[in-house]
Design an enzyme around this catalytic site. Structure first.
Site, PDB file in Angstrom:
ATOM      1  N   HIS A   1       8.118  20.566   6.090  1.00 37.95           N
ATOM      2  CA  HIS A   1       7.494  19.347   6.840  1.00 37.95           C
ATOM      3  C   HIS A   1       6.280  19.103   6.488  1.00 37.95           C
ATOM      4  CE1 HIS A   1      10.681  18.354   9.661  1.00 37.95           C
ATOM      5  NE2 HIS A   1      10.733  17.348   8.725  1.00 37.95           N
TER       6      HIS A   1
ATOM      7  N   GLU B   1      22.977  14.273   8.216  1.00 37.43           N
ATOM      8  CA  GLU B   1      22.212  15.716   7.673  1.00 37.43           C
ATOM      9  C   GLU B   1      22.636  17.077   8.025  1.00 37.43           C
ATOM     10  OE1 GLU B   1      17.953  15.982   9.334  1.00 37.43           O
ATOM     11  OE2 GLU B   1      18.934  15.098  11.387  1.00 37.43           O
TER      12      GLU B   1
ATOM     13  N   ASP C   1      17.687  18.310   5.038  1.00 34.56           N
ATOM     14  CA  ASP C   1      18.729  19.153   5.937  1.00 34.56           C
ATOM     15  C   ASP C   1      19.965  19.415   5.379  1.00 34.56           C
ATOM     16  OD1 ASP C   1      16.972  20.401   7.847  1.00 34.56           O
ATOM     17  OD2 ASP C   1      17.013  18.421   8.897  1.00 34.56           O
TER      18      ASP C   1
ATOM     19  N   CYS D   1      17.010   8.769   3.267  1.00 28.22           N
ATOM     20  CA  CYS D   1      15.518   8.905   3.929  1.00 28.22           C
ATOM     21  C   CYS D   1      14.982  10.532   3.467  1.00 28.22           C
ATOM     22  CB  CYS D   1      15.344   8.655   5.057  1.00 28.22           C
ATOM     23  SG  CYS D   1      16.237   9.928   6.376  1.00 28.22           S
TER      24      CYS D   1
HETATM   25  C1  PEP Z   1      15.981  15.140   6.281  1.00 29.96           C
HETATM   26  O1  PEP Z   1      16.439  16.174   6.788  1.00 29.96           O
HETATM   27  O2  PEP Z   1      16.537  14.900   5.117  1.00 29.96           O
HETATM   28  C2  PEP Z   1      15.072  14.022   6.911  1.00 29.96           C
HETATM   29  C3  PEP Z   1      14.479  13.111   6.497  1.00 29.96           C
HETATM   30  O3  PEP Z   1      14.485  14.894   8.064  1.00 29.96           O
HETATM   31  P1  PEP Z   1      13.373  16.108   8.061  1.00 29.96           P
HETATM   32  O4  PEP Z   1      12.852  16.195   6.825  1.00 29.96           O
HETATM   33  O5  PEP Z   1      12.514  15.425   9.327  1.00 29.96           O
HETATM   34  O6  PEP Z   1      14.582  17.072   8.656  1.00 29.96           O
HETATM   35 MG    MG Z   2      16.259  16.599   8.920  1.00 31.97          MG
END
Ligand code: PEP
Ligand code: MG
Length: 581
Positions: free
Chosen positions: A191, A433, A457, A504
């Protein structure tokens, strides 16, 4: 000296090192001469606070279990007055102009080296006690965030060097002060790396021991594309890095024209491009980069570094409304908190379970904490009166969870109506995910208004590769045939049920991979604002028909390398070079 890591946020950053150690905020930096006496006073105050605490602990233990059990704390109290510890740290502050936290850490290293050399096993074991005392003094130095205050007075630009940097730590710092982040741990989809790209700060991760070998205050030149970190570079190297900086700026400038152009393939297929953001204030940046909406607002960032009040309905309502209003008429998709128990700004039971990424996290945690969930849902539904808003649940693994979460939305709406508030219809969707969600996407589609594929994920759980661990980052392979098949499965399920589906995860931000995603039938994507102009450029050069043929070929490939090869030949070599830049 040159260190090599993983370039996780492209760009060049040049500045002086500011060190941050695990259990943040433990910053290490050089202080201006005028601040030396203030640091020595902070150290003295921390020693006194530690003394009071140790005395209390000793008395309590002596009362309950007898004086003989309290001897360890007598020893620790004596250590507080040992000339080799606090006095030595004060001397280091004076001579090296280090902040108090760094100085006591250095003093401890000196003592530890002496103990390590001792023949006597008893003496060697005492190192742990000194470590305990040092930990306590450091904790007391941190109380009141004095070091973060002090850091405000340092002259920038700065490069933050950390062993591990959590997004919540970044959220507490003033990002504008940083030319770059470099970390011992981390990877592309960690993150902090995502956040760095989002706020356009160059970053290098996976450097292993950078926070150990880099001294506070030293000049660093960081290349967030190649993963190089030049420590105390000589003038010739610095000139070279500055030249790269200019090239990079020229490259970004060359993409400016795409911000305003529509995202459409060469053969006319309209693509929706939205932005992933972590703060309500990022909407402006999203609009400027050419995003049509916000495809993912990671609402848990509202909690970072804040107290219990951040969970309140009104505080959240204010934040969501600000985001929705500043993005209107563009649509905003807000994901409910995706945190584990330990990341909540409230007391949670200690223990490993509270941190576990596969434990009570995401929608599971929301369902387990009904009051907290209701407050967030009420805030979201109220904000929906101020502009187009969609609610999205993270980490859903089965139909029952989605149904329960939808029922919770219903309850929140009823509460608001009973209060006399208007509640507009709000689409409710789900992140795909978790592999079980992907494989049952057709079933989830009956209860979802939309899907958003979280490849970050999805990849880590499909391939069993920790997305935050740089040591296995070469196994984290978005082009693995399992991932491509899974994406096709989800895209088809959504198409058959006629619900919108977007991607996303970070995979969508790779302009070369975008062609493949379009070929798989996906036409909505959400990514860091900075990635949007480049994505538009790439999309406008792609023919959807040819992308479909490419996707069909990749579905027959046996390895990620074969898929990569197909993509490389699909995207003209000169273009690929530019995209990798
Ligand atoms: C993902 O898991 O792809 C996602 C967009 O959420 P995060 O990166 O916050 O886990
Ligand atoms: Mg995620």
């Amino acid at each position: 000296m040159r260190l090599n890591g993983l370039g996780v946020s492209p760009g060049i950053g040049i500045g002086k090192a500011l060190l941050l150690k695990r259990g943040a905020p433990e910053l290490r930096f050089r202080v201006p001469a005028t601040m030396v006496s203030r640091e020595i006073e902070r150290l003295a105050r921390a020693r006194e606070r530690s003394r009071e605490q140790l005395q209390q602990i000793r008395d309590r233990i002596a009362d309950s279990t007898g004086a003989e059990h309290a001897y360890m704390f007598d020893a620790q109290l004596l250590m507080l007055d040992d000339a080799m510890l606090i006095d030595r740290a004060a001397e280091i502050i004076r001579s090296e102009r280090l902040n108090a936290g760094s100085a006591i850490e250095l003093a401890f290293r000196e003592i530890a080296a002496l103990f390590d050399r001792a023949d006597d096993a008893y003496l060697r074991e005492r190192k742990g006690d000194v470590g305990d005392v040092v930990g306590r003094v450091c904790m007391n130095l941190r109380t009141g965030r004095d070091s973060l205050d002090l850091f405000k007075h340092l002259e920038g630009p700065l490069v933050l060097v950390a062993d591990e940097l959590t997004p919540s730590t970044i959220a507490q710092l003033d990002w504008q002060r940083f030319a770059a982040f470099v970390t011992d741990a981390g990877s592309w989809t960690y993150h902090t790396a995502i956040l760095a790209r989002s706020i356009h700060v160059p970053a290098v991760a996976g450097l292993r021991d950078a926070s150990y070998v880099i001294a506070p205050g030293v000049l660093l030149a960081v290349d967030g594309a190649t993963g190089e970190v030049f420590v105390d570079p000589d003038p010739a190297v610095l000139d070279q890095v500055r030249a790269r900086q200019q090239q990079r700026a020229a490259f970004e400038h060359s993409l400016d024209e795409y911000r305003r152009l529509p995202a459409v393939t060469e053969d006319g297929i309209r693509i929706r491009l939205e932005a992933n953001v972590e703060s309500p204030d990022d909407a402006r940046r999203a609009r400027e980069s050419g995003a049509e909406g916000i495809g993912l607002f990671r609402s848990e960032f509202l909690l970072a570094g804040r107290g219990h009040e951040a969970l309140g309905e009104d505080a959240q309502f204010e934040a969501y409304t600000r985001l929705v209003e500043s993005m209107a008429p563009g649509r905003v998709t807000i994901r409910t908190f995706d945190v584990s128990e330990a990341q909540l700004p409230i007391d949670t039971p200690a223990g490993d379970g509270a941190r576990a990424p596969l434990g009570l996290r995401g929608v599971r945690l929301s369902l387990a904490r009904g009051d907290m969930f209701q407050a967030q849902l009420r805030a979201l539904l109220r904000a929906a009166s101020h502009g187009p808003l969609r609610i999205m649940f993270p980490f859903v693994s089965r139909v029952e969870e989605l149904r329960e979460a939808r029922a919770a939305v219903q309850r929140a709406a009823e509460t608001l109506r009973a209060r006399g508030d208007q509640v507009p219809p709000v689409p409710v969707g789900v992140m795909i995910e978790v592999p079980s969600a992907a494989f049952t996407a057709d079933l989830l589609a009956d209860d979802a208004d939309f899907f958003s594929i979280g490849t970050n994920d999805l990849i880590q759980y499909c391939l069993a590769v920790d997305r935050t661990d740089d040591r296995v980052s070469d196994l984290y392979e978005p082009l693995h045939p399992a991932i491509i098949r899974t994406l096709r499965l989800v895209a088809r399920a959504a198409q058959r049920r006629s619900i919108p589906v977007s991607v996303c995860g970070e995979m969508a931000a790779d302009p070369v991979v975008l062609a493949l995603l379009v070929g798989l039938g996906l036409t909505e994507f959400s990514m860091a604002p900075t990635a949007i102009p480049l994505a538009k450029q790439a999309l406008r050069a792609v023919r959807a028909r040819e992308a479909q043929t490419l996707a069909a070929r990749t579905l027959r490939a046996r390895t990620a390398a074969e898929v990569e090869e197909l993509l490389t030949t699909f995207v003209a070599p000169h273009e690929r070079k530019a995209l990798k830049f």
